[in-house]
Design a protein around this motif. Structure first.
Motif, PDB file in Angstrom:
ATOM      1  N   PHE A  40      -6.505   2.011  -6.312  1.00 49.84           N
ATOM      2  CA  PHE A  40      -5.755   3.396  -6.443  1.00 49.84           C
ATOM      3  C   PHE A  40      -4.727   3.169  -5.273  1.00 49.84           C
ATOM      4  O   PHE A  40      -3.874   4.460  -5.125  1.00 49.84           O
ATOM      5  N   PHE A  41      -4.735   2.208  -4.466  1.00 47.62           N
ATOM      6  CA  PHE A  41      -3.686   2.243  -3.413  1.00 47.62           C
ATOM      7  C   PHE A  41      -3.214   0.705  -2.888  1.00 47.62           C
ATOM      8  O   PHE A  41      -2.762   0.523  -1.832  1.00 47.62           O
ATOM      9  N   ALA A  42      -3.092  -0.125  -3.835  1.00 43.41           N
ATOM     10  CA  ALA A  42      -2.754  -1.427  -3.800  1.00 43.41           C
ATOM     11  C   ALA A  42      -1.837  -1.853  -5.029  1.00 43.41           C
ATOM     12  O   ALA A  42      -2.219  -1.822  -5.753  1.00 43.41           O
ATOM     13  N   HIS A  72       0.786  -1.187  -0.180  1.00 40.36           N
ATOM     14  CA  HIS A  72       0.107  -0.137   0.051  1.00 40.36           C
ATOM     15  C   HIS A  72       0.769   1.222  -0.066  1.00 40.36           C
ATOM     16  O   HIS A  72       0.164   2.301   0.202  1.00 40.36           O
ATOM     17  N   ILE A  73       2.039   1.015  -0.055  1.00 37.95           N
ATOM     18  CA  ILE A  73       2.991   2.309   0.094  1.00 37.95           C
ATOM     19  C   ILE A  73       2.793   3.460  -1.229  1.00 37.95           C
ATOM     20  O   ILE A  73       3.223   4.391  -0.831  1.00 37.95           O
ATOM     21  N   ALA A  74       2.383   3.006  -2.085  1.00 37.49           N
ATOM     22  CA  ALA A  74       2.009   3.861  -3.256  1.00 37.49           C
ATOM     23  C   ALA A  74       0.654   4.143  -3.459  1.00 37.49           C
ATOM     24  O   ALA A  74      -0.201   3.188  -3.368  1.00 37.49           O
ATOM     25  N   LYS A  75       0.328   5.536  -3.854  1.00 40.01           N
ATOM     26  CA  LYS A  75      -1.082   5.895  -3.805  1.00 40.01           C
ATOM     27  C   LYS A  75      -1.297   6.373  -5.237  1.00 40.01           C
ATOM     28  O   LYS A  75      -0.229   6.924  -5.955  1.00 40.01           O
ATOM     29  N   GLY A  76      -2.481   6.380  -5.593  1.00 42.35           N
ATOM     30  CA  GLY A  76      -2.622   6.980  -7.127  1.00 42.35           C
ATOM     31  C   GLY A  76      -2.857   8.434  -7.158  1.00 42.35           C
ATOM     32  O   GLY A  76      -2.692   8.741  -5.993  1.00 42.35           O
ATOM     33  N   ASP A  77      -3.344   9.086  -8.105  1.00 42.77           N
ATOM     34  CA  ASP A  77      -3.616  10.150  -8.339  1.00 42.77           C
ATOM     35  C   ASP A  77      -4.629  10.638  -7.189  1.00 42.77           C
ATOM     36  O   ASP A  77      -5.725  10.260  -7.057  1.00 42.77           O
TER      37      ASP A  77
END
Ligand code: GLC
Ligand code: CA
Length: 550
Positions: A227-229, A202-207
């Motif tokens: 958007f977050f996985a 989950h460390i990266a998130k989308g727009d």
């Protein structure tokens, strides 16, 4: 290079509930130390400890306020060092939980970040929006929006995937990535053998300004997993982190919690050329049978049964597709216990343990499973400390259910009652504490360790035999292959050039009869009733048998 974790048999300890050593009702590091002989005797060779860092305990330690110190309820740094030394002396490796997606709101970084928009730690977290408006409609795993108002009054909001007291770190910031690498290296420098990377997917998130599409008629937040996985940046950001660790500690085991990862993603995360994880824990093993559920109630806390057809397929695909070792488990601190959630009898529990752990991969046994421990039973919704439980119980009552029945359902499905005190002996509170356990609830009648030790047919002695078999080379290195005798069975071989073991499990309550491939079979271990005439095998209800084939 051969690594110790290729042969790991992991025991998961929830430190708060394993053994209290000072009577405050909370399990601690010295308590775990006292129980090392038990762990050794069981036949495991690694433990994974849920978080023991300084924490306000909003999420039982997954909200870390200081990564460099032990929570005083668990002990001291000296206790941790002694625990590592004693474990190593007993031949047991130590894996710590590493919470990298978020901190506690009490962490000094966050405390500083919310002092002002100009804080040098502001960019350690994710702030967005203005004038009190949330940037998007994404929902948190713990309910409600992922956004909470910036306490500094800037009109911005900060991002939290879990509780609002657990703000997400901003991994897009290279300083955060370095700082978290430093934490990992600090603990590896203390001599631990591996890290379980909590919620790393989950460390990266989308727009952040992209709403999740809805029918447009409500403003309810939506858990917007896509958007977050598992976004590509997860790999980009963790690769240097993992490479740094492996350069300094080549034998460090990186075990990633990849709850929603598909098998293909698990391949990406664990391939040797990916330089990321050594193994991952997926939550995709346990597809439940949704058809049996009552649609007038939220599904979340309805006891379910496993869709065995799907399970069989999933297991074989994971077994055959990963180049790395799959993890093998039936429960953990985030789900109801095996004996509550899946197995309806002791025979079934034993057969499922045989089925799972003798496959190719790394067993992770959740403390107490080896005793057949069940979830605690809570008798009021407040004990769950979870608003979704109140909502479920209220709804169940309006649907005509008795409150006690609704609480039974939640006790059998919620994660908190799966974290009950270990049952050591016949004394008050099962020998877990001389005080009052931090988590109170009615325990099941599972015989404690002291009684099971005396009984050669106990679950505990069964687990010891099972793990002794697991340690054999053929079950460590052997090829896995499913023999297809239809849906109601799970039959497989593990084979090396020298040896073959055949594992046969009846998944149903009806007798299963089939003919084994040619060979001579000697039983090594069994659960329930079975009959063997030549190569003709009959397995009784939920029975299983492990054969050596000559
Ligand atoms: C993981 C943990 C879970 C925790 C969450 C937030 O899923 O296993 O217990 O609540 O991450 O850290
Ligand atoms: Ca204690």
């Amino acid at each position: 290079m051969a690594s110790w974790y290729d042969r790991a048999i992991i025991y998961q300890i929830y430190p708060k509930s394993f053994q209290d050593s000072n009577g405050d009702g909370i399990g601690d590091l010295n308590g775990i130390r006292q129980r090392i002989p038990y762990l050794k005797d069981l036949g495991i060779n690694a433990v994974w400890l849920n978080p023991v860092f300084v924490s306000p305990q909003v999420d039982n330690g997954y909200d870390v306020a200081n990564y460099y110190a032990i929570d005083e309820r668990m002990g001291t740094m000296a206790d941790m060092e002694a625990l590592i030394a004693d474990m190593h002396a007993a031949g047991i490796h130590v894996i710590m939980d590493f919470v990298l997606n978020h901190t506690s709101d009490q962490h000094p970084w966050f405390q500083d970040a919310v002092k002002s928009k100009n804080s040098i730690y502001r960019d350690y977290y994710i702030f967005a929006g203005k004038n009190g408006r949330k940037p998007n409609n994404w929902g948190s795993f713990f309910g409600g929006s992922v956004w909470a108002p910036d306490p500094s009054g800037s009109g911005q909001s900060y991002f939290h995937l879990f509780d609002k007291r657990m703000p997400d770190l901003n991994w897009a910031n290279p300083e955060v990535r370095l700082a978290m690498g430093d934490v990992a290296e600090f603990w590896l420098g203390k001599g631990i053998d591996g890290l379980r990377l909590d919620a790393f997917i989950h460390i990266a998130k989308g727009d952040l300004y992209q709403n999740y599409p809805t029918a447009g008629d409500d403003n309810e937040p939506i858990v917007a997993e896509p958007f977050f996985a598992n976004l590509p940046k997860v790999q980009e950001w963790l690769r240097p982190f993992a490479e740094r660790i492996k350069a300094d500690y080549p034998q460090a085991f990186l075990l990633g919690e990849a709850a929603s990862a598909s098998v293909n993603l698990a391949v990406d995360y664990t391939s040797a050329y990916a330089h990321l994880m050594d193994s991952v824990i997926t939550f995709r093993y346990f597809t439940t049978d949704e058809e049996a559920l009552d649609d007038t109630l939220p599904h979340q806390y309805q006891p379910t049964s496993i869709d065995w057809h799907q399970f069989r397929e999933t297991q074989v695909v994971w077994q055959q597709t990963l180049a790395s070792l799959p993890t093998l488990y039936w429960s953990n601190h985030d789900m109801a216990r095996l004996a509550t959630r899946v197995a309806h009898s002791e025979t079934e529990a034993r057969s499922l343990a045989i089925l799972m752990y003798l496959q190719r991969g790394i067993p992770i046994i959740y403390y107490g499973e080896e005793l057949g421990m069940q979830n605690l039973q809570f008798n009021s919704s407040s004990q769950f400390a979870d608003p979704s439980v109140d909502a479920f119980v209220k709804k169940a009552i309006t649907q005509g259910k008795a409150k006690a029945d609704a609480l039974k359902m939640v006790s059998a499905t919620h994660k908190l009652p799966a974290r009950g005190p270990m049952s050591w002996d016949d004394s008050a509170h099962g020998g877990f504490t001389t005080g009052t356990p931090w988590l109170n609830g009615a325990a099941s009648k599972t015989a404690p360790v002291s009684a099971q030790k005396q009984d050669k047919n106990s679950m505990l002695n069964f687990y010891k035999q099972l793990l002794a078999i697991k340690a054999e080379p053929v079950l460590q290195e052997g090829k896995f292959r499913l023999l297809d005798f239809g849906d109601s069975t799970y039959v497989y071989t593990r084979q090396t050039a020298l040896e073959t073991v055949l594992v046969a499990v009846n998944l149903t309550a009806r007798d299963a009869v089939f003919t084994l491939p040619a060979g001579e079979y000697t039983a090594l271990l069994s659960a329930g009733a079975y009959g063997q005439t030549g190569n003709e095998l009959t397995l009784g209800a939920h029975a299983s048998v492990v054969f050596q084939r000559y």
